[in-house]
Enzyme design. Structure first.
Site, PDB file in Angstrom:
ATOM      1  N   HIS A 231     -11.277   2.925   3.164  1.00  0.00           N
ATOM      2  CA  HIS A 231     -11.637   1.560   3.600  1.00  0.00           C
ATOM      3  C   HIS A 231     -12.365   1.773   5.061  1.00  0.00           C
ATOM      4  O   HIS A 231     -13.442   0.932   5.206  1.00  0.00           O
ATOM      5  CB  HIS A 231     -10.182   0.729   3.876  1.00  0.00           C
ATOM      6  CG  HIS A 231      -9.437   0.839   2.855  1.00  0.00           C
ATOM      7  ND1 HIS A 231      -9.536  -0.051   1.644  1.00  0.00           N
ATOM      8  CD2 HIS A 231      -8.133   1.443   2.459  1.00  0.00           C
ATOM      9  CE1 HIS A 231      -8.428  -0.014   0.828  1.00  0.00           C
ATOM     10  NE2 HIS A 231      -7.732   1.057   1.328  1.00  0.00           N
TER      11      HIS A 231
HETATM   12  C1  BDR Z   1      -6.593  -0.803   5.628  1.00  0.00           C
HETATM   13  O1  BDR Z   1      -4.930  -0.832   5.893  1.00  0.00           O
HETATM   14  C2  BDR Z   1      -4.756   0.494   6.376  1.00  0.00           C
HETATM   15  O2  BDR Z   1      -3.634   0.905   5.700  1.00  0.00           O
HETATM   16  C3  BDR Z   1      -6.001   1.139   6.314  1.00  0.00           C
HETATM   17  O3  BDR Z   1      -6.177   2.232   7.320  1.00  0.00           O
HETATM   18  C4  BDR Z   1      -7.136   0.191   6.393  1.00  0.00           C
HETATM   19  O4  BDR Z   1      -7.480  -0.065   7.613  1.00  0.00           O
HETATM   20  C5  BDR Z   1      -6.540  -1.107   4.110  1.00  0.00           C
HETATM   21  O5  BDR Z   1      -5.829  -2.253   3.619  1.00  0.00           O
END
Ligand code: BDR
Ligand code: CA
Length: 316
Positions: free
Chosen positions: A245
């Site tokens: 992400h």
């Molecule tokens: C987001 O949530 C976190 O767990 C990850 O680092 C990312 O920023 C994805 O949903």
């Protein structure tokens, strides 16, 4: 030849293996001037996200990066964490160590305010890749900073891809919906990387192998992190690899041509029990509400991984 000015960024983060990839991508990129990392509670509690941020700087050979610790939890409501995805440490995979870099004494939201007031107006970009608490606290402390922000390029939310922590909410927004509401209504230009695009950026085995071939301390640690991270995500979403992400924000700053999206109105649901923290995106323009964000939904994922691999190989 006139040298292009570097893009000044503050990365607001809750590391997290994908946060670590984002930080490494930024630190290995000559186009960016990382003014500081501001750390927020998110994937794991604040003491661990802070330790992890310092660790990632050290693994990247960047002892010069300033790291500031910020909010311990959301503005209102209970704290949510994500050990199920990131492990107990938040950065499971490589050996965890106590970093030697010292944390800056200043409170992260104060650093954000001070930097935006001291730097030339509209030259600083904020890259929030965790819950939006620190950025919202900074905006609450001094609302005029909104007019000084160049852009906010954030990872959060989802529309067609829905949610990953509740059926309709993505983790970063769900962890502090009130903060997200403040940020999305602050008036600064926003670029949003929702699950719709990040689920197209998968840490396949072949891509992890490419990173492994770099062979510097940062890549060695990153490969271990992503191998751990892929295990949970592959099982959950049934893909070869997990969605990487957070580094999409940094990649967009370096090369926006890797991405496609559309300007939309985005509102944050804060009231409903069922859909609290969901991002209501007016993709089909069925309202006249102002278009407050560029919502990204397409990516050249091979191009993205080439960029990540090239930039991590720049780290010493
Ligand atoms: C987001 O949530 C976190 O767990 C990850 O680092 C990312 O920023 C994805 O949903
Ligand atoms: Ca994150």
């Amino acid at each position: 030849m006139i040298e292009k000015e570097k893009i000044k960024v503050i990365i607001d983060t809750d590391p997290g293996q994908d946060d670590a990839a984002a930080i490494m991508l930024a630190l290995g990129s000559p186009e960016l001037d990382v003014l500081g990392l501001t750390v927020v509670a998110g994937n794991v509690p604040l003491n661990l996200t802070t330790r992890n941020a310092l660790m990632v700087c050290e693994l990247s050979g960047r002892l010069d990066i300033k790291v500031f610790s910020g909010a311990k939890g959301p503005m209102t409501g209970p704290q949510v964490t994500a050990e199920h995805a990131h492990g107990k440490s938040g950065l499971d995979g490589p050996d965890i160590f106590e970093p030697s870099i010292q944390l800056e004494p200043q409170y992260a939201p104060d650093f954000i305010v001070e930097t935006l007031l001291n730097e030339r107006s509209k030259t600083v970009t904020l890259c929030p890749i965790g819950p939006l608490t620190n950025v919202a606290l900074a905006l609450e402390k001094n609302p005029t900073i909104a007019t000084h922000i160049d852009k906010i390029v954030l990872m959060g939310g989802g529309y067609f891809a829905q949610g990953n922590i509740t059926p309709s909410a993505e983790f970063n927004i769900f962890a502090d919906p009130e903060a997200a509401k403040i940020v999305f209504s602050c008036g600064a230009p926003i670029v949003m990387m929702p699950l719709d695009v990040t689920h197209k950026v998968l840490t396949t085995r072949a891509r992890i192998q490419q990173l492994a071939s770099i062979g510097n301390p940062a890549s060695e640690a990153l490969v271990k992190m992503l191998t751990f991270y892929s295990r949970y995500n592959s099982k959950k979403f049934g893909n070869d690899g997990g969605p990487l992400h957070d580094p999409t924000t940094i990649a967009w700053l370096i090369n926006p041509d890797l991405f496609k999206g559309k300007k939309c109105n985005v509102e944050i649901e804060i009231k409903s029990d069922l859909t609290r923290g969901s991002t209501v995106i007016d993709w089909w323009e069925v309202t006249n509400r102002p278009k407050n964000a560029l919502v990204i939904n397409e990516v050249d994922s091979d191009g993205f991984f080439e960029l990540l691999t090239e930039r991590v190989s720049n780290l010493k």
